[in-house]
Scaffold this active site. Structure first.
Site, PDB file in Angstrom:
ATOM      1  N   HIS A   1       0.803  -1.227   0.000  1.00 11.15           N
ATOM      2  CA  HIS A   1       0.000   0.000   0.000  1.00 11.15           C
ATOM      3  C   HIS A   1       0.833   1.273   0.000  1.00 11.15           C
ATOM      4  CE1 HIS A   1      -4.148  -1.456   0.512  1.00 11.15           C
ATOM      5  NE2 HIS A   1      -3.596  -2.480   1.142  1.00 11.15           N
TER       6      HIS A   1
ATOM      7  N   LYS B   1      -8.474  13.703   4.425  1.00  6.61           N
ATOM      8  CA  LYS B   1      -7.593  12.537   4.395  1.00  6.61           C
ATOM      9  C   LYS B   1      -6.593  12.657   5.540  1.00  6.61           C
ATOM     10  CE  LYS B   1      -6.731  13.475   0.178  1.00  6.61           C
ATOM     11  NZ  LYS B   1      -7.061  12.121  -0.245  1.00  6.61           N
ATOM     12  N   ARG B   2      -5.872  11.600   5.785  1.00  5.22           N
ATOM     13  CA  ARG B   2      -4.873  11.611   6.846  1.00  5.22           C
ATOM     14  C   ARG B   2      -3.887  12.756   6.649  1.00  5.22           C
ATOM     15  NH1 ARG B   2       0.009   8.634   6.879  1.00  5.22           N
ATOM     16  NH2 ARG B   2      -0.705   7.623   4.968  1.00  5.22           N
TER      17      ARG B   2
ATOM     18  N   LYS C   1       0.650  14.232   1.336  1.00  7.73           N
ATOM     19  CA  LYS C   1      -0.720  14.500   0.874  1.00  7.73           C
ATOM     20  C   LYS C   1      -0.939  15.990   0.627  1.00  7.73           C
ATOM     21  CE  LYS C   1      -2.622  10.332   3.024  1.00  7.73           C
ATOM     22  NZ  LYS C   1      -3.168   9.638   1.843  1.00  7.73           N
TER      23      LYS C   1
ATOM     24  N   THR D   1      -8.803   6.166  -1.965  1.00  3.73           N
ATOM     25  CA  THR D   1     -10.191   5.752  -2.158  1.00  3.73           C
ATOM     26  C   THR D   1     -11.140   6.904  -1.849  1.00  3.73           C
ATOM     27  OG1 THR D   1     -10.167   4.801   0.078  1.00  3.73           O
ATOM     28  CG2 THR D   1      -9.850   3.294  -1.761  1.00  3.73           C
TER      29      THR D   1
ATOM     30  N   LYS E   1     -14.837   8.079  -3.645  1.00  2.00           N
ATOM     31  CA  LYS E   1     -16.082   8.387  -2.939  1.00  2.00           C
ATOM     32  C   LYS E   1     -16.612   9.755  -3.347  1.00  2.00           C
ATOM     33  CE  LYS E   1     -14.477   5.676   0.978  1.00  2.00           C
ATOM     34  NZ  LYS E   1     -13.196   5.814   1.635  1.00  2.00           N
TER      35      LYS E   1
END
Length: 808
Positions: free
Chosen positions: A358, A547-548, A553, A655, A659
Site C-alpha cells: 500500500h 484525508k490523513r 498528501k 479511495t 467516494k
C-alpha cells in the site's frame, strides 16, 4: 428451523418488547440509547437468523476460503449498512415512523468501532462488504482494540488526543467465540530435541497471552451469505492473584491481566520509543498467530492432515506488511506443531500467502530491529534467519555473484533490521499494487530487483469502494434521482451508472442533480453547526480535502493557495471570486510533529479569515474535528470539489477520491494513484490535473538539484504567503510558532509543494471560471458520478478473485 418474520409489525413489536425486557421501559420513557439498542438488537436477530443458516451450510463446505488479515478495519456504524444490505430499509423506517421514533437521531447513538484510522482500514471494510455481497467465503481478521486510535479535539488551535472509548456501552454486533480461544507465546528460548530421528524445536520459559475471538457478522447485499469479521482480544492466561489482593497489594494482584490486555488496548500505540515499538510488534504477532492457529484448526476439521491441500483450500491475504509475520508463523505451525519438514512447509506458505503493498514511502516499509525480534519471538526469528539464508542463496545463484549489492537490498534480515516488505515479496505467491500507476512503480522502483527475479507474481488491482455505503446509504437523494433516470440495475451492477451519461445533457436532470447537491450541503452545514457550533454558508462552493494529515498528501499546498486568495482579496478592493468554503478533515498522528504544525497553520488561516469582514465575503476555512466515517457520510455527498494533491508517485491509490467522484464532486489532483484512472474514465475535460508527473518527480529526487528558494524568489504571491507564516500575520501572539513549516518549505520542500504551486494555482483559476458557468459545472459533476461505477469494490474483489484468490 423456524424463522422469525421481520415485517413492519414484527419490527415494532420486537423494539417494544426488547425495551420492556432489557430496560424495563416503555417507548415513551426510553432514551435514544436504549431505543438504539432495541432497534440494533432487532436487526441483529435478523442477521443472526441468516448467519446460523449460512454457518450450518459452511460446516460441510469444501470450498476454498479467504483469511484477510489487516491491522485495521474502519467499518463505520453498522446499523444503517446492515439494514440496507438486508433490503429492509422501508420496513424499519415505516416501523420507526409509526412508533414516533426519529430514525436519524437513533442511528447517531451507535458508536463507531475504533478498529481503524484511514484508507487502509476503510478499504478492508469495503472489501468485506463486497466479499459477502458476492457470496465469497471469507473471514476478516484483526485486533479488537479497546480504545481505537483517539478522538480528536481542537483546543487553542491545536490537536489534542483523547481516548476513544468506543466499547463504553458494549458492542451490539459482536459475538464471543470462546471455543476458539488460543494462546500466543512471547519470549523464552528455543531448545532442540530429537524425536524419532528428527530434530524438533521447542520453546521454553516463554510467557503466554490468551487470544479471545469476537465475531461480527458481515451480511451481503440481498443474498444469503454472512461472512465474519473476527477481532482478537488479549487477556492473561492467569486469573487474579487472590493472595496479593487480600493482602492489600492490588496492583500486584492485577499485574498479569494489565500486561496482557495492553496488547489489544490501542490502535497504533506511539512507537517513537522502544516500548512502543515492541508493543506494536506484539500486536502484529498476536493477531496473526491467533488467526493462523484458527485457520489451521479449521482446515484440519474439514480436510484432516492432508496439508498439501492448504493452497488449494485456503488463501492468507496480507493487507500491507503489518500481518507479515503470518509467513514465519505458518512455517512454525506446520513444522513445530504438525511435524512437516522445511521444504514442504515452505512450499505450502509460498503457495498460500498473498500480499498487497500500500505504499512506496521508504519510512512506511516496515522494519523491526533484529534484537527485538530475537528477544520477543525467538523461534520466529530463527525461521526468518533461515528464510533469509535460503532466499539470499537463490539470489546469489541468480546473479552469479554472492556479493552483488542488490542481494543486500533484497534480504529479509540485513544491517540489524528485519525487512518485512522483502519478506512478504519473497515468500508470497502474489504481490499486487492498488492502482495501475502504483503497480508500475513497484515493478520499476520499489521492488524492481524482485520483479526482475520473479515477474509473474506481480500485478496491479485498482482499489474500490462499496457503492452501497458510499452512494446508496449516505446519499439517498442522489440514489433516488439515479433510479428515476436509469432504473435500479446499477445497484447490482454499478458500472451501469454509465447509463447516466446522456442525462448530463438533460437540463431537467441537471437541475434535479443540483438540488440534491444543495440539500446535501445544507445537511452537512446543519451537522457542522450541531457538532462544532460553526455556521457554513451552503451557497458557498464546497471545496474539500479530507484525508490523513501527512506531508506527502500536501494539505500545505491547499493552505498556501488559500493564503494567496486571501491576499488577493485584501490587496485589491475590486477583486472578486466565487465564494468558497474550504473544509479540511484529518487526524495527525500523535508523534508526527510536522503534521500537527500543518493542522495548526490551517486553523490559524481560518481565524485570520474570520477576523476580516471582507475576506469572509469570499472565503471560509473549516477544520472538521474528529474526521471519521460518520462525518464523511455527511461531507462527501455535499462536496463539489475534491482535493487530491499528493506528490505524484507517492499515493498508492486513494479511495477518498473515488467516494467524492461517485457523489458528483469534480477532482482537483495530480496524476497519482487512482487519479490517473479517474482521468481516463471521465476525460481530461472533467477533471483538473496539475503538477509534475511521477517520472519527473522521480528524476528530481534522483538528481538532487531542486531549489525551492528559486521559486520563492520568482513568485511574489507565494513569497508573500510564505512570509506571513512567520511575520505575525497568522500567529500574532507567537510569530515563530510555525517557523518550522517555513524553513522546511524554503530549504528542503521534500514533497515539492512550491514546485507544483504555480500549476496548482492556475488549475484553481480554471475551477473558479468553470464553477461560474453553472451548466458546464453540472455536466462535469454528472459525468463524474456516471463514470464512477468501475471504482466499486465489487469490481475490485472480482479481480482479486480471478487473478489471485480463486475462491468458490
Amino acid at each position: 428451523m423456524p424463522t422469525t418474520q421481520f415485517d413492519k409489525e414484527s419490527i415494532k413489536q420486537s423494539i417494544i418488547g426488547k425495551l420492556q425486557r432489557y430496560n424495563g421501559r416503555t417507548l415513551s420513557d426510553a432514551t435514544n440509547q436504549q431505543i438504539y439498542n432495541a432497534l440494533a438488537s432487532t436487526v441483529r436477530d435478523q442477521i443472526m437468523q441468516k448467519w446460523v443458516a449460512y454457518r450450518e451450510k459452511d460446516k460441510h463446505s469444501t470450498a476454498k476460503r479467504l483469511y484477510y488479515l489487516s491491522v485495521e478495519f474502519l467499518t463505520g456504524r453498522a446499523l444503517h449498512c446492515n439494514v440496507l444490505n438486508l433490503c429492509s430499509i422501508d420496513n424499519y423506517r415505516q416501523a420507526m415512523e409509526e412508533l414516533g421514533i426519529d430514525w436519524r437521531a437513533v442511528i447517531q447513538e451507535e458508536p463507531e468501532p475504533g478498529l481503524g484510522n484511514g484508507g487502509l482500514g476503510r478499504l478492508a471494510a469495503c472489501f468485506m462488504d463486497s466479499l459477502a455481497s458476492l457470496s465469497l467465503p471469507a473471514m476478516g481478521c484483526t485486533i479488537r482494540y479497546e480504545y481505537g486510535l483517539f478522538r480528536q479535539k481542537i483546543l487553542n488551535g491545536q490537536q489534542v488526543e483523547v481516548p476513544d472509548n468506543w466499547l463504553e456501552n458494549g458492542n451490539v454486533w459482536e459475538v464471543p467465540a470462546m471455543e476458539d480461544v488460543c494462546q500466543v507465546n512471547y519470549g523464552g528460548r528455543v531448545e532442540t530435541e530429537e524425536v524419532f530421528g528428527r530434530t524438533r524445536y521447542v520453546l521454553r520459559d516463554y510467557y503466554s497471552v490468551e487470544a479471545v475471538p469476537y465475531d461480527m457478522p458481515v451480511a451481503g447485499y440481498d443474498c444469503e451469505t454472512v461472512d465474519t469479521l473476527r477481532m482478537w482480544r488479549a487477556r492473561s492466561v492467569k486469573t487474579m492473584d487472590l493472595h496479593s489482593f487480600n493482602s492489600g497489594d492490588y496492583t500486584r494482584a492485577m499485574h498479569e491481566q494489565e500486561l496482557a490486555s495492553v496488547i489489544s488496548k490501542v490502535l497504533y500505540p506511539e512507537d517513537n520509543h522502544y516500548e512502543g515499538k515492541e508493543l506494536r510488534l506484539k500486536q502484529h504477532y498476536f493477531f496473526t498467530s491467533a488467526t493462523l492457529q484458527y485457520a489451521l484448526k479449521d482446515f484440519k476439521r474439514r480436510f484432516g492432515n492432508d496439508f498439501r491441500k492448504i493452497p488449494e483450500k485456503m488463501t492468507i491475504h496480507i493487507n500491507d506488511t503489518h500481518p507479515g509475520l503470518a509467513i514465519p508463523e505458518l512455517m512454525r505451525l506446520l513444522m513445530d506443531q504438525e511435524g512437516l519438514g522445511w521444504d514442504e512447509a515452505s512450499w505450502i506458505v509460498q503457495h498460500t500467502v498473498a500480499y498487497t503493498n500500500h505504499t512506496v514511502l521508504s519510512e512506511a516499509l516496515e522494519k523491526w530491529p533484529e534484537d527485538m525480534m530475537r528477544n520477543l519471538l525467538p523461534r520466529i526469528y530463527m525461521i526468518l534467519q533461515e528464510i533469509n539464508r535460503r532466499v539470499c542463496a537463490r539470489l546469489a545463484d541468480h546473479y552469479m555473484n554472492g556479493t552483488d549489492p542488490r542481494i543486500a537490498g533484497m534480504a529479509i534480515t540485513a544491517y540489524g533490521q528485519v525487512h518485512m516488505a522483502n519478506l512478504c515479496v519473497a515468500m508470497s505467491y502474489s504481490v499486487n499494487g492498488v492502482s495501475q500507476l502504483h503497480g508500475d512503480i513497484l515493478k520499476k522502483e520499489t521492488f524492481h530487483d524482485y520483479y526482475k527475479f520473479s515477474p509473474r507474481k506481480f500485478s496491479a488491482i485498482t482499489n474500490g469502494i462499496t457503492h452501497r455505503r458510499w452512494l446508496m446509504g449516505c446519499n439517498e437523494g442522489l440514489r433516488d434521482l439515479i433510479c428515476s433516470a436509469i432504473g435500479d440495475g446499477w445497484v447490482r451492477d454499478p458500472e451501469k451508472l454509465r447509463d447516466l451519461l446522456p442525462f448530463r445533457d438533460d437540463a431537467a436532470f441537471r437541475e434535479a442533480f443540483a438540488k440534491v447537491k444543495y440539500q446535501n450541503k445544507v445537511a452537512f452545514s446543519n451537522r457542522l453547526a450541531s457538532h462544532q457550533d460553526v455556521k457554513l454558508n451552503p451557497d458557498f462552493m464546497l471545496d474539500v480535502q479530507a484525508k490523513r494529515l501527512h506531508e506527502y498528501k500536501r494539505q500545505l499546498l491547499n493552505a498556501l493557495h488559500i493564503m494567496v486568495l486571501y491576499n488577493r482579496i485584501m490587496d485589491d478592493p475590486n477583486y472578486t471570486m466565487t465564494p468558497r468554503a474550504f473544509v479540511f478533515g484529518a487526524k495527525a498522528s500523535p508523534g508526527y510533529y510536522m503534521a500537527k504544525q500543518i493542522l495548526r497553520m490551517i486553523i490559524a488561516i481560518s481565524k485570520l479569515i474570520d477576523r476580516s469582514p471582507r475576506a469572509k465575503e469570499f472565503l471560509q476555512v473549516v477544520f472538521l474535528e474528529n474526521y471519521c466515517v460518520s462525518a464523511a457520510e455527511f461531507l462527501i455527498p455535499a462536496a463539489e470539489l475534491s482535493e487530491q494533491l499528493s506528490t505524484a508517485g507517492k499515493e498508492a491509490s486513494g479511495t477518498g477520491n473515488m467516494k467524492f467522484m461517485m457523489n458528483g464532486a469534480v477532482t482537483m489532483g495530480t496524476m497519482d494513484g487512482a487519479n490517473v484512472e479517474i482521468a481516463e474514465q471521465v476525460g481530461m475535460d472533467n477533471i483538473y490535473i496539475f503538477g509534475m508527473r511521477a517520472d519527473t518527480v522521480s528524476s528530481l529526487y534522483r538528481e538532487g538539484t531542486y531549489s525551492p528558494m528559486h521559486i520563492y524568489e520568482s513568485n511574489s504571491e507565494l513569497r508573500k504567503a510564505l512570509t506571513q507564516i512567520i511575520d505575525g500575520t497568522l500567529m500574532p501572539e507567537n510569530p515563530a510558532a510555525l517557523q518550522d513549516i517555513y524553513h522546511n518549505l524554503l530549504f528542503s520542500d521534500p514533497y515539492f509543494v512550491l514546485k507544483d504551486f504555480g500549476s496548482y494555482s492556475m488549475a484553481q483559476r480554471r475551477v473558479n471560471a468553470d464553477y461560474q458557468d453553472r451548466e458546464k459545472w453540472l455536466k462535469m459533476a454528472v459525468t463524474n458520478t456516471a463514470c464512477s461505477g468501475i471504482f466499486s469494490s465489487d469490481r475490485t474483489i472480482r479481480e482479486y478473485n480471478e487473478k489471485i484468490w480463486h475462491l468458490g
